[in-house]
Design an enzyme around this catalytic site. Sequence first.
Site, PDB file in Angstrom:
ATOM      1  N   HIS A   1     -25.129 -70.184 -55.136  1.00 59.59           N
ATOM      2  CA  HIS A   1     -23.718 -69.801 -55.216  1.00 59.59           C
ATOM      3  C   HIS A   1     -23.228 -69.909 -56.655  1.00 59.59           C
ATOM      4  O   HIS A   1     -23.499 -70.899 -57.330  1.00 59.59           O
ATOM      5  CB  HIS A   1     -22.849 -70.719 -54.352  1.00 59.59           C
ATOM      6  CG  HIS A   1     -23.092 -70.561 -52.886  1.00 59.59           C
ATOM      7  ND1 HIS A   1     -22.618 -71.449 -51.957  1.00 59.59           N
ATOM      8  CD2 HIS A   1     -23.761 -69.617 -52.178  1.00 59.59           C
ATOM      9  CE1 HIS A   1     -22.969 -71.062 -50.743  1.00 59.59           C
ATOM     10  NE2 HIS A   1     -23.682 -69.959 -50.858  1.00 59.59           N
TER      11      HIS A   1
ATOM     12  N   SER B   1     -25.961 -74.676 -53.782  1.00 60.20           N
ATOM     13  CA  SER B   1     -24.611 -74.383 -54.253  1.00 60.20           C
ATOM     14  C   SER B   1     -24.248 -75.421 -55.307  1.00 60.20           C
ATOM     15  O   SER B   1     -24.936 -75.542 -56.318  1.00 60.20           O
ATOM     16  CB  SER B   1     -23.631 -74.371 -53.068  1.00 60.20           C
ATOM     17  OG  SER B   1     -22.345 -73.974 -53.479  1.00 60.20           O
TER      18      SER B   1
ATOM     19  N   ASP C   1     -23.141 -72.866 -45.714  1.00 62.00           N
ATOM     20  CA  ASP C   1     -23.991 -71.691 -45.859  1.00 62.00           C
ATOM     21  C   ASP C   1     -25.460 -72.114 -45.891  1.00 62.00           C
ATOM     22  O   ASP C   1     -25.815 -73.091 -46.545  1.00 62.00           O
ATOM     23  CB  ASP C   1     -23.636 -70.939 -47.149  1.00 62.00           C
ATOM     24  CG  ASP C   1     -24.367 -69.613 -47.289  1.00 62.00           C
ATOM     25  OD1 ASP C   1     -24.794 -69.055 -46.259  1.00 62.00           O
ATOM     26  OD2 ASP C   1     -24.492 -69.138 -48.425  1.00 62.00           O
TER      27      ASP C   1
END
Length: 196
Positions: free
Chosen positions: A37, A10, A130
């Site tokens: 992400h 991310s 995540d």
Amino acid sequence: MYDLVCIGASWGGLKAVGEVLAALPAEFDLPIAIAQHRHPDSQAETLAELLQTKTNRPVLDVEDKMPIASRHVYIAPPNYHLLVERGSFALSVDEHIQYARPSIDVLFETAAHAYGAGVIGIILTGANADGALGLARIKNAGGVALIQDPLGAARRTMPDAAIAATVADAILPLEAIGNFIYGLWVQPATVTAEAR
């Protein structure tokens, strides 16, 4: 014998993923799937183009039902979950997970279901949790769980969450991950035993 490398990242992920790809020797031929992400309106091609500057492998934005080929790098398109099936990918617009679509958990969990012990999962820098549950799923299926050392991550939340969720095979500085993956591919049993 391994079938697939899955990478989740991310915040700060572009640099981190690029460094991992750049470190892999040319003969390393496992396919690599990436869930990074990014904003849902971002241009899919941009990330692929930027990562392509780091590697000689083909870097592709995944299309639904795209076959998985050796030496290729596959990227989850913005605003789609990337799912692994045996021999191919699928895309989904199911609900966001951990506020993200693509979700790293979805990529990792479906990879573990499709390939079991044949998956190498890697969690890099990021600002949420995540991927932690997905990495645990890979580990529980007999695959390899690798995590970037939180001390060197641009954002350590994601590596910390992964460390809390599973027993990693190795927690490594970013610059060591590419060589470690290569070692797994060359001598699977030896490298994981030494890392533990």
